[in-house]
Write a protein that holds these residues in place. Sequence first.
Motif, PDB file in Angstrom:
ATOM      1  N   ALA A  40      10.826  -9.158   1.081  1.00  0.00           N
ATOM      2  CA  ALA A  40      11.930 -10.008   0.637  1.00  0.00           C
ATOM      3  C   ALA A  40      12.685 -10.565   1.837  1.00  0.00           C
ATOM      4  N   LYS A  41      13.298 -11.725   1.639  1.00  0.00           N
ATOM      5  CA  LYS A  41      14.078 -12.341   2.706  1.00  0.00           C
ATOM      6  C   LYS A  41      15.245 -11.435   3.093  1.00  0.00           C
ATOM      7  N   ASN A  42      15.544 -11.381   4.360  1.00  0.00           N
ATOM      8  CA  ASN A  42      16.647 -10.596   4.927  1.00  0.00           C
ATOM      9  C   ASN A  42      16.409  -9.084   4.876  1.00  0.00           C
ATOM     10  N   ALA A  43      15.181  -8.653   4.582  1.00  0.00           N
ATOM     11  CA  ALA A  43      14.882  -7.222   4.630  1.00  0.00           C
ATOM     12  C   ALA A  43      14.992  -6.727   6.068  1.00  0.00           C
ATOM     13  N   PRO A  44      15.576  -5.564   6.315  1.00  0.00           N
ATOM     14  CA  PRO A  44      15.708  -5.064   7.684  1.00  0.00           C
ATOM     15  C   PRO A  44      14.381  -4.620   8.288  1.00  0.00           C
ATOM     16  N   SER A  45      13.432  -4.210   7.421  1.00  0.00           N
ATOM     17  CA  SER A  45      12.126  -3.779   7.922  1.00  0.00           C
ATOM     18  C   SER A  45      11.038  -4.250   6.965  1.00  0.00           C
ATOM     19  N   THR A  46       9.825  -4.279   7.473  1.00  0.00           N
ATOM     20  CA  THR A  46       8.700  -4.689   6.654  1.00  0.00           C
ATOM     21  C   THR A  46       7.449  -3.996   7.171  1.00  0.00           C
ATOM     22  N   ILE A  47       6.299  -4.308   6.582  1.00  0.00           N
ATOM     23  CA  ILE A  47       5.018  -3.789   7.064  1.00  0.00           C
ATOM     24  C   ILE A  47       4.111  -4.967   7.381  1.00  0.00           C
ATOM     25  N   ILE A  48       3.404  -4.846   8.499  1.00  0.00           N
ATOM     26  CA  ILE A  48       2.518  -5.915   8.933  1.00  0.00           C
ATOM     27  C   ILE A  48       1.131  -5.351   9.236  1.00  0.00           C
ATOM     28  N   PRO A  49       0.083  -6.150   9.069  1.00  0.00           N
ATOM     29  CA  PRO A  49      -1.251  -5.699   9.482  1.00  0.00           C
ATOM     30  C   PRO A  49      -1.373  -5.744  10.999  1.00  0.00           C
ATOM     31  N   VAL A  50      -2.028  -4.739  11.543  1.00  0.00           N
ATOM     32  CA  VAL A  50      -2.249  -4.660  12.983  1.00  0.00           C
ATOM     33  C   VAL A  50      -3.732  -4.806  13.296  1.00  0.00           C
ATOM     34  N   ASP A  51      -4.551  -4.134  12.488  1.00  0.00           N
ATOM     35  CA  ASP A  51      -6.000  -4.128  12.706  1.00  0.00           C
ATOM     36  C   ASP A  51      -6.645  -4.041  11.322  1.00  0.00           C
ATOM     37  N   GLN A  52      -7.508  -4.985  11.000  1.00  0.00           N
ATOM     38  CA  GLN A  52      -8.026  -5.058   9.635  1.00  0.00           C
ATOM     39  C   GLN A  52      -9.543  -5.209   9.628  1.00  0.00           C
ATOM     40  N   HIS A  53     -10.190  -4.424   8.766  1.00  0.00           N
ATOM     41  CA  HIS A  53     -11.633  -4.540   8.530  1.00  0.00           C
ATOM     42  C   HIS A  53     -11.854  -4.993   7.094  1.00  0.00           C
ATOM     43  N   ILE A  54     -12.738  -5.968   6.931  1.00  0.00           N
ATOM     44  CA  ILE A  54     -13.036  -6.502   5.597  1.00  0.00           C
ATOM     45  C   ILE A  54     -14.541  -6.530   5.407  1.00  0.00           C
ATOM     46  N   ARG A  55     -15.003  -6.066   4.250  1.00  0.00           N
ATOM     47  CA  ARG A  55     -16.406  -6.252   3.840  1.00  0.00           C
ATOM     48  C   ARG A  55     -16.442  -7.110   2.593  1.00  0.00           C
ATOM     49  N   PHE A  56     -17.241  -8.165   2.654  1.00  0.00           N
ATOM     50  CA  PHE A  56     -17.462  -9.024   1.498  1.00  0.00           C
ATOM     51  C   PHE A  56     -18.790  -8.594   0.880  1.00  0.00           C
ATOM     52  N   VAL A  57     -18.726  -7.937  -0.267  1.00  0.00           N
ATOM     53  CA  VAL A  57     -19.906  -7.271  -0.820  1.00  0.00           C
ATOM     54  C   VAL A  57     -20.642  -8.151  -1.825  1.00  0.00           C
ATOM     55  N   ARG A  58     -19.918  -8.727  -2.764  1.00  0.00           N
ATOM     56  CA  ARG A  58     -20.513  -9.622  -3.758  1.00  0.00           C
ATOM     57  C   ARG A  58     -19.627 -10.856  -3.903  1.00  0.00           C
ATOM     58  N   GLU A  59     -20.258 -12.009  -4.052  1.00  0.00           N
ATOM     59  CA  GLU A  59     -19.506 -13.254  -4.149  1.00  0.00           C
ATOM     60  C   GLU A  59     -18.528 -13.230  -5.321  1.00  0.00           C
ATOM     61  N   VAL A  60     -17.375 -13.839  -5.113  1.00  0.00           N
ATOM     62  CA  VAL A  60     -16.411 -14.055  -6.189  1.00  0.00           C
ATOM     63  C   VAL A  60     -16.455 -15.537  -6.538  1.00  0.00           C
ATOM     64  N   LEU A  61     -16.788 -15.838  -7.783  1.00  0.00           N
ATOM     65  CA  LEU A  61     -16.989 -17.211  -8.236  1.00  0.00           C
ATOM     66  C   LEU A  61     -15.857 -17.642  -9.171  1.00  0.00           C
ATOM     67  N   PRO A  62     -15.666 -18.926  -9.354  1.00  0.00           N
ATOM     68  CA  PRO A  62     -14.534 -19.426 -10.151  1.00  0.00           C
ATOM     69  C   PRO A  62     -14.514 -18.871 -11.575  1.00  0.00           C
ATOM     70  N   GLY A  63     -13.315 -18.534 -12.017  1.00  0.00           N
ATOM     71  CA  GLY A  63     -13.116 -18.070 -13.382  1.00  0.00           C
ATOM     72  C   GLY A  63     -13.412 -16.613 -13.618  1.00  0.00           C
ATOM     73  N   ARG A  64     -13.916 -15.910 -12.608  1.00  0.00           N
ATOM     74  CA  ARG A  64     -14.297 -14.510 -12.780  1.00  0.00           C
ATOM     75  C   ARG A  64     -13.067 -13.608 -12.640  1.00  0.00           C
ATOM     76  N   PRO A  65     -12.875 -12.675 -13.563  1.00  0.00           N
ATOM     77  CA  PRO A  65     -11.744 -11.746 -13.433  1.00  0.00           C
ATOM     78  C   PRO A  65     -11.978 -10.749 -12.308  1.00  0.00           C
ATOM     79  N   ILE A  66     -10.926 -10.439 -11.576  1.00  0.00           N
ATOM     80  CA  ILE A  66     -11.000  -9.468 -10.483  1.00  0.00           C
ATOM     81  C   ILE A  66      -9.738  -8.614 -10.479  1.00  0.00           C
TER      82      ILE A  66
END
Length: 307
Positions: free
Chosen positions: A47-73
């Motif tokens: 939220a705006k004006n929050a005194p602290s927050t959390i940020i990503p520092v190091d991120q790993h991502i695996r894309f396993v199966r394609e996500v296509l239009p209209g598909r629920p996730i």
Amino acid sequence: MKTVWRGICNQWDCDEMGHMNVRVYVEKQMEGLAVFAHALGMPHAFAKNAPSTIIPVDQHIRFVREVLPGRPITMQGCLVEVGERDAVVYQELRHGDGELAACFRTRIAHVDTSSIEPFAWGKRVRAAMADDLGTPPEESAPRSIDPDAPGIPLTDISIDLPRSLGVPCIGMGAVPAKHLNVHGWMEPQWIIGRVSDSVPNLLHGWRKTVAETAGGLRMGAAVLEYRIRYHAWPQAGDLFEVYTGLGDVIGKTHSLYHWVMDPVTGKPWATTRAVAITLDLDARKAIPAAPEALAELERLAPKGLGI
């Protein structure tokens, strides 16, 4: 694991390959992280004006199966480990039938919003974290990229290195205000998004040749795995340049190192590694590259960068 997001892939979430773009994966991951923050006793972190927050520092991502239009996730998440002022969050996206679509392991830091300097979790947050520790499923394990491998020291990452190696600058621009979060920093999804938008400047012609050599196939591309180290956060009007060099080539996959740099200071905004394939858009399968094509790829994107 807690459910932290549920929705669909919209048509406008997709790129020229017809599947959800990498930027949108991270956009949804960050939205899920904001939901998770409420469970950790930090409802105002995003939220705006929050005194602290959390940020990503190091991120790993695996894309396993394609996500296509209209598909629920649906996205679920848990904590994998907790440090004094950081933690590792696991999040996964699954299709409506339960099949794994993508998974994220993100080291986050608890920071002061005025200085972006890390500081310790509060006692109430640490108590809440104890209830959210879990173990990611085996099917989500990293494959081609080790998320815990040591990275290059920040002091050794300079724009002079890719320039001296002849590594091409494949993208550049200035950060618009619409790409900022409520704290005034560039949102994480736009780091990977700007890289994604830049890669065709390097590989469009090369991939087209690979597809034609394989029998005139309809050419596309897909990223299988990603690691992003976030070093600093651009603000509105800050400049960026993307430099890309070749990493390993194994089987049908090739690895690329993308450095997102500040051309004014010469220092990095982010360094990344991506494992990708050239894609047959009709069969939705990887197209192997001939040895001469791989030699050409190294000429286009000289080796020498790391993460």
